[in-house]
Every structure is written in structure tokens, then in C-alpha cells.
Write an enzyme that holds these catalytic residues in place. Structure first.
Site, PDB file in Angstrom:
ATOM      1  CG  ASP A  70      10.970  25.266 -37.476  1.00  0.00           C
ATOM      2  OD1 ASP A  70      10.350  25.279 -36.589  1.00  0.00           O
ATOM      3  OD2 ASP A  70      10.853  26.297 -38.151  1.00  0.00           O
ATOM      4  CB  CYS A  92      13.965  19.637 -13.515  1.00  0.00           C
ATOM      5  SG  CYS A  92      13.791  20.270 -15.024  1.00  0.00           S
ATOM      6  CB  CYS A  98      13.972  23.433 -10.161  1.00  0.00           C
ATOM      7  SG  CYS A  98      14.011  25.023 -10.884  1.00  0.00           S
ATOM      8  CB  CYS A 154       2.084  29.460 -24.576  1.00  0.00           C
ATOM      9  SG  CYS A 154       3.506  29.543 -24.756  1.00  0.00           S
ATOM     10  CB  CYS A 157       7.138  34.351 -24.276  1.00  0.00           C
ATOM     11  SG  CYS A 157       7.235  34.741 -22.536  1.00  0.00           S
ATOM     12  CB  CYS A 166       9.216  29.349 -19.178  1.00  0.00           C
ATOM     13  SG  CYS A 166       9.597  28.884 -20.989  1.00  0.00           S
ATOM     14  CB  CYS A 178      15.638  27.372 -17.120  1.00  0.00           C
ATOM     15  SG  CYS A 178      16.293  25.667 -17.139  1.00  0.00           S
TER      16      CYS A 178
END
Length: 401
Positions: free
Chosen positions: A145, A202, A205, A228, A254, A257, A261
């Protein structure tokens, strides 16, 4: 957000002892990591080129992090000269928020990755892999991070997961509900898996692309930070009017997404997930910290809190210039979206904000009041440019939406 490097004072004259990759991976998993991978510490040249390209196009939206200096954040030797390998780890976190509390509302939602200090646990687990390297005479730096390394690129090269279309890394059997970090070392450790990267899972998708509330995923693997919501709550200045309604009840981050999934949805439905986790290791605290904010925050309490109380409760979050005014700004946008205009506490909170000394707060209070269909009788300092701009803005009351 700290790195730790320990050098053996005698490392210049004492030959380092080889360290087995399988042993390190086992140590990391025992410490609580859901996945461990090892890769070479060569620069991520392709990723650097992409970051430069997107930064030039403005897609970073002012975001710093790895965009600040792409040449640095894609070169592990900038963290540790002579770096030879990266031991990359993933730590999973829980995602279910449940329903908001039934009283004390309205409530604002906190993204799953921000509900607790997951990175403290991640760094502790990474340190358990760094210590044997240092003890064997190698140098080792823990990074997680930070601006210093593109963690997702490292995780992909280390075969921890594949790139999702929302630009997150998806770990097989876990999904993208993970935080990532690495140990950068000069130990010449060979990767265990010679088959290369994890295959794309993925396929056709595109639920994350279609499920983004602001259309921020503009192409597969490409996010426009200017749209975003997870980034917009961290930007300074006026909250972009085009995305205030889309913010909904989100006070920080948020998850949309990730929520849509399929691998993540399967994982959330699973029960007894905790029993699959490794047993804790002595000295490594894997429990959520007591300073976590949880999934829901009372909006009116945020607006009523002092600066010190706000920073004590939410100081872990990325807040522009560490100024509590941005927490209040975001809270006013949320209140406009979820508040009940008939609630006297809401009216009182809006009126206080309309009288606030800070023009940024007054400006967002104007938008909040107009969205709720409330009057502006309490407004002070109307001549300020920010306030005037909000008064001149066309706002459709929520009841008319």
C-alpha cells in the site's frame, strides 16, 4: 505506510545462506496469507509504459500513488538496490456489509477494503517471510500500500492471480477481495511455478464494466479515475457535480465492480470460509483491529463531530491533506442522497452546514438542501465564489427525480 529493512552488519563479508522458496511460501500461508508467489525483481517495463500513457491522457485524475513516478514504482531496485526476487502475498478480507442499522440513521456505506486496517495484518504476515531472509544474511524490504511498487503487477508476475477487467487481480478460489504486498529481497530465489502467469478467468464476462455506476471502466483493464467513485471521495476541492447522485450512500470507496464479479459473489455465498484459513501464528495478530469503522457510519454523527473526533474515527482513510472538511463534504453529498427531509435532525444538520465558516462546506450544504427540497434561509456568506456557483447550479430535487 512504512517499510522496514534490516541489514546484516556482516553481510558484506559473510556469504548468505540460500533460502527455499517452498519454505517461505509455507511460512506466509501459516501467517494468514491466502496466496504466496515468487517472481524475479526485474522492472515492469510494460506497466511503466501504460502508466505513463494513462497519466498523459489524464486518466489518473490527479491520483498519485504509483502514478506519481511510474519509473520508480515499476522498478523494485528503487526500493532495494540489487533486488533479485519478490515474494508476493495476498491477504483476503470479508465483504458482506449486511443491512444498515435500523436506528440512528441515515447511514453511509464503507467499502469492504476500508472497514478495517487490513494492511497492518498483511505487513505482519509479510514480515514473517522477510525475517528468515534477513537471518540468512540477505536484505529484505516489506512493501504494501505504498507508492513504491505496483503491487498488482507484482502479483500477476508472481502467478498469484489474473488481471480482471476492472484492473484488479483475481486470485483463483478467492477472487479480488484481497490486499497485496511484497517482500523485495536480494536473495536469488527461483519461482516455484515455471508455467508462468495464471490464465485469464474472466472470459467474455463484462459484469464489472456494465455494473460500474459511473462508467469508469472505459476499456478492459482501464479505469478512468476521474469517474471512479472510490477515487472521487479522496480528491480535494469541490465534489464533481456530475457524480454526486451516483455516489448514493457511499461515504468511502466503492465495491460495485467487485460485488458483481462472479468469483467474488460465489465466495461471499460460501459459508464457513473462516475454517479454511490457516491457524494463527504466535506473534501475528490476524484479528480485525478495534479501530475499524465497520460497514456503516451514521451520517449525522459525522456532520456533528469535531475535527479531532473525525480524524480519530476515520484517520486511516486517505483524506486530502488530512483535512476533516472533506469527510464533511462527502457526508453532505450522501445526506442529500439518502436523508429524510421530514426528519428534524436532517434539517438541523443542513442548517448548521449552511452557516459553517468553511465555504466548501456551505457550498455542498446548498446542494444538499436543494436536492432534499429544503430552503436556504440559514445560508451565510452567499457571496463566496464556491457558494455562488452552487446557488447557480441546476439541481433537481430528489422527490422530482
Amino acid at each position: 505506510m512504512t517499510r522496514r529493512e534490516t541489514l546484516d552488519p556482516g553481510s558484506g563479508t559473510t556469504e548468505a545462506v540460500p533460502v527455499d522458496a517452498g519454505t517461505l511460501a509455507a511460512i506466509g500461508r501459516t501467517a494468514g496469507l491466502c496466496a504466496v508467489g515468487i517472481c524475479r525483481a526485474e522492472p515492469f517495463s510494460e506497466v511503466a509504459a501504460v502508466l505513463h500513457e494513462r497519466k498523459q491522457a489524464g486518466l489518473h485524475g490527479g491520483m498519485q500513488f504509483t502514478y506519481r513516478n511510474p519509473d520508480r514504482s515499476t522498478d523494485p531496485t528503487r526500493l532495494l538496490p540489487g533486488a533479485a526476487a519478490l515474494i508476493v502475498g495476498a491477504l483476503e478480507f470479508e465483504a458482506s456489509a449486511g443491512d444498515p442499522p435500523g436506528d440512528g440513521g441515515p447511514h453511509a456505506r464503507v467499502a469492504a477494503y476500508a472497514r478495517a486496517d487490513h494492511y497492518t495484518a498483511l505487513r505482519a504476515a509479510l514480515e514473517t517471510m522477510a525475517e528468515p531472509l534477513r537471518a540468512a544474511g540477505h536484505r529484505a524490504v516489506v512493501s504494501a500500500d505504498e507508492n513504491g511498487l505496483v503491487d498488482r503487477a507484482a502479483a500477476h508476475r508472481a502467478a498469484i492471480g489474473w488481471w480482471g477487467k476492472n484492473s484488479n487481480i483475481l486470485v483463483p478460489g478467492v477472487g479480488s477481495l484481497v490486499v497485496l504486498g511484497a517482500v523485495v529481497t536480494d536473495a536469488p530465489i527461483a519461482p516455484q511455478d515455471s508455467d508462468g502467469a495464471v490464465a485469464d478467468g474472466c472470459g467474455s464476462c463484462r459484469q464489472c464494466i456494465d455494473g460500474c455506476p459511473t462508467g469508469a471502466i472505459i476499456a478492459e483493464g482501464t479505469v478512468d479515475a476521474r469517474r471512479c467513485l472510490a477515487w472521487l471521495v479522496q480528491t480535494d476541492g469541490v465534489f464533481d457535480p456530475d457524480y454526486r447522485v451516483a455516489l448514493g450512500d457511499r461515504i468511502y470507496g466503492c465495491d460495485d465492480c467487485s460485488d458483481v464479479c462472479p468469483p467474488n459473489r460465489v465466495r461471499v455465498r460460501l459459508t464457513g470460509r473462516a475454517r479454511n484459513r490457516p491457524d494463527p501464528v504466535a506473534g501475528v495478530d490476524q484479528s480485525p483491529p478495534s479501530t475499524g469503522t465497520g460497514a456503516w457510519v451514521p451520517v449525522l454523527d459525522m456532520l456533528d463531530a469535531s475535527d479531532d473526533a473525525l480524524m480519530a474515527g476515520f484517520g486511516r482513510w486517505y483524506i486530502p491533506r488530512r483535512e476533516p472538511r472533506y469527510l464533511r463534504r462527502n457526508a453532505l453529498v450522501v445526506l442529500a442522497n439518502v436523508g429524510d427531509r421530514s426528519d428534524p435532525r436532517v434539517r438541523s444538520a443542513v442548517d448548521r452546514a449552511l452557516r459553517d465558516r468553511d465555504p466548501l462546506i456551505r457550498a455542498h450544504a446548498v446542494w444538499c438542501a436543494r436536492r432534499l427540497g429544503l430552503g436556504l434561509e440559514a445560508l451565510s456568506g452567499r457571496d463566496d465564489p464556491l457558494v455562488r456557483a452552487e446557488m447557480e447550479r441546476t439541481v433537481r430535487p430528489r422527490d422530482a427525480a
